[in-house]
Write a protein that holds these residues in place. Sequence first.
Motif, PDB file in Angstrom:
ATOM      1  N   LEU B  26       0.831  -1.218   0.000  1.00  0.00           N
ATOM      2  CA  LEU B  26       0.000   0.000   0.000  1.00  0.00           C
ATOM      3  C   LEU B  26       0.861   1.261   0.000  1.00  0.00           C
ATOM      4  O   LEU B  26       0.547   2.236  -0.678  1.00  0.00           O
ATOM      5  N   SER B  27       1.967   1.233   0.764  1.00  0.00           N
ATOM      6  CA  SER B  27       2.846   2.411   0.828  1.00  0.00           C
ATOM      7  C   SER B  27       3.354   2.763  -0.563  1.00  0.00           C
ATOM      8  O   SER B  27       3.343   3.931  -0.968  1.00  0.00           O
ATOM      9  N   LYS B  29       2.062   1.764  -3.489  1.00  0.00           N
ATOM     10  CA  LYS B  29       0.959   2.090  -4.397  1.00  0.00           C
ATOM     11  C   LYS B  29       0.439   3.513  -4.154  1.00  0.00           C
ATOM     12  O   LYS B  29       0.187   4.275  -5.094  1.00  0.00           O
ATOM     13  N   ILE B  30       0.324   3.873  -2.883  1.00  0.00           N
ATOM     14  CA  ILE B  30      -0.163   5.221  -2.549  1.00  0.00           C
ATOM     15  C   ILE B  30       0.861   6.264  -3.003  1.00  0.00           C
ATOM     16  O   ILE B  30       0.510   7.314  -3.540  1.00  0.00           O
ATOM     17  N   MET B  31       2.136   5.948  -2.818  1.00  0.00           N
ATOM     18  CA  MET B  31       3.197   6.873  -3.259  1.00  0.00           C
ATOM     19  C   MET B  31       3.103   7.112  -4.765  1.00  0.00           C
ATOM     20  O   MET B  31       3.259   8.240  -5.240  1.00  0.00           O
ATOM     21  N   ILE B  32       2.831   6.047  -5.501  1.00  0.00           N
ATOM     22  CA  ILE B  32       2.731   6.180  -6.968  1.00  0.00           C
ATOM     23  C   ILE B  32       1.562   7.093  -7.342  1.00  0.00           C
ATOM     24  O   ILE B  32       1.680   7.972  -8.197  1.00  0.00           O
ATOM     25  N   VAL B  33       0.428   6.916  -6.649  1.00  0.00           N
ATOM     26  CA  VAL B  33      -0.762   7.725  -6.977  1.00  0.00           C
ATOM     27  C   VAL B  33      -0.547   9.183  -6.579  1.00  0.00           C
ATOM     28  O   VAL B  33      -0.802  10.106  -7.356  1.00  0.00           O
ATOM     29  N   VAL B  34      -0.045   9.385  -5.368  1.00  0.00           N
ATOM     30  CA  VAL B  34       0.019  10.736  -4.824  1.00  0.00           C
ATOM     31  C   VAL B  34       1.233  11.520  -5.335  1.00  0.00           C
ATOM     32  O   VAL B  34       1.123  12.680  -5.713  1.00  0.00           O
ATOM     33  N   GLY B  37       2.811  12.709  -9.752  1.00  0.00           N
ATOM     34  CA  GLY B  37       2.695  13.894 -10.609  1.00  0.00           C
ATOM     35  C   GLY B  37       1.290  14.451 -10.673  1.00  0.00           C
ATOM     36  O   GLY B  37       0.313  13.772 -10.378  1.00  0.00           O
ATOM     37  N   HIS B  38       1.228  15.720 -11.037  1.00  0.00           N
ATOM     38  CA  HIS B  38      -0.040  16.419 -11.190  1.00  0.00           C
ATOM     39  C   HIS B  38       0.196  17.511 -12.220  1.00  0.00           C
ATOM     40  O   HIS B  38       1.331  17.821 -12.562  1.00  0.00           O
TER      41      HIS B  38
END
Lengths: 485, 45
Positions: B26-27, B29-34, B37-38
């Motif tokens: 989860l750590s 996966k969450i890092m990848i989402v958050v 980039g934006h």
Amino acid sequence: MSKIVILGAGISGHVAASHLRRKLSKDHEVVVVSPNSNYQWIPSNIWVGIGRMKSKKILFPLAPLYKKKGIGYKQAKAVTFHPEGDKTEQKPYVLAEYVAGEKKGTQEKVTYDYLINATGPKLNFEATEGLIPGENKTYSVCTYTHADHAWHGLNEVIQQMKNGKKAKILIGTGHAKSTCQGAAFEYILNVEQELRRHKVRDMAEITWISNEFLLGDFGMDGMLMSYGSMTMKSNEMIEMIFEDRDIKWITGAGVNKIEDGIAHYENLDGEYKTETYDFAMLIPAFSGHGFKAYDKNDNDITDKLFKGFMIVDADYTPKPYEQWSVQDWPETYQNPSYKNIFAPGIAFAPPHTISKPRKSKNGTDIFPAPPRTGMPSGITAKLVADNIIDSIKSGKESLHHKGSMGNMGAACIASAGYGMTQGSGVSITTYPIVPDYNKYPKTQGRKLGKTFGDIGLAGHWLKLALHYAFIYKAKMKPFWWLIPE
Amino acid sequence: MTQRISKYQRFKMMNPIIQFFKFIYLSIKIMIVVAGGHGGTRKVN
């Protein structure tokens, strides 16, 4: 030399100040103006509200840190905005009033070259009659003092239950247009677990009340998400959790009045109902702070700066829900009239809600205001700081850093119970925060895979790890900038 | 449709060994989402 003034020292203001100070030479001045003397890590308030964490663990004083890091600090509140200066002051300024110390009550013109408005929301308890933290058996967990108070209230009810008295607990939103359902969601699950820990769960009836159309809306119109090998809607996931915990729910409810132990509400069918309780935690409506702005001739120009919250580069043209798009949402958080003013985090006026607007049969608006949690607050504050840094270094306006909530992911690690072995958390990520129905038409505007949910002990560990990591980062300890927003 | 959490699901949710690996997963996966980039939404490249 440039002077950057930041109003507010919450997640957004503090992130902006930290990055500005780290990346700009000491020739440039960074000044924080905040009425609060402490930084607080708000996401952990829910643990203070169940008595499992002391409030001192989630806060630290700002003044010593800012002094050490060379950030100016005035414990004062903004009163009025003067983006053109006035007849005696050529530079733009904010009139601030000191709230503590020797200068308490005195006002000062705080001049700036760049202004970051990170004042967040006003907790508008007044919008709901009788909703006063600590009165009428209602509490809040929006600040650490509120959360401390909530724990005392909850503990009293727990002791009464241990003596054989049955109790009704009501948690959710305290206004028809409240937001921040996530905090209430975390709190209700933590309270439920604490009642089990105290062996009084069978003495309590726990009810969720919310302005959401469906459970798990979270102010974002819900989401279609990956859950293990399945794809499920957020309302199905949250209903599963509430059923499992024997928590009742009332949705589409606009609470409009609180009396001692009685919440009055209107539902979307236009019915006026009441819910009784022995302990309630209800999130209030959020609003802007009601700031006024004046030009150099002292004419009122509030409508150039504010629309409740601060006006930024969003498309505020009124249009029906069907025509809303992610392009309406701001990218740089720059005020269009005064290009040296920015409003990241919760301080900017959203173009519209994210959830579909709904009215009761009586015409009352009952739907959540758009949420803007810690993660997007930090991200938008950093990009504003980066644009200001680039502009100062290049000597011309630079807006290369962009971050629309329609092109940004967020994680909501919701605690569902405290404890290293007995704790639980609901980990949800959403991408993008504002659904993009053109890009992802078949998955309710979100990208599956990047929008997922998970329940379990690991979620609690994650939430705890984030607590320590973000307090470390906020204290600007070595290599703090390596921790992403 | 509402469903309750089964005993087997609950075992997986609360087993510290399974959850340790889930924590790592989860750590990341969450890092990848958050932290992945934006950007803006108004210009199509």
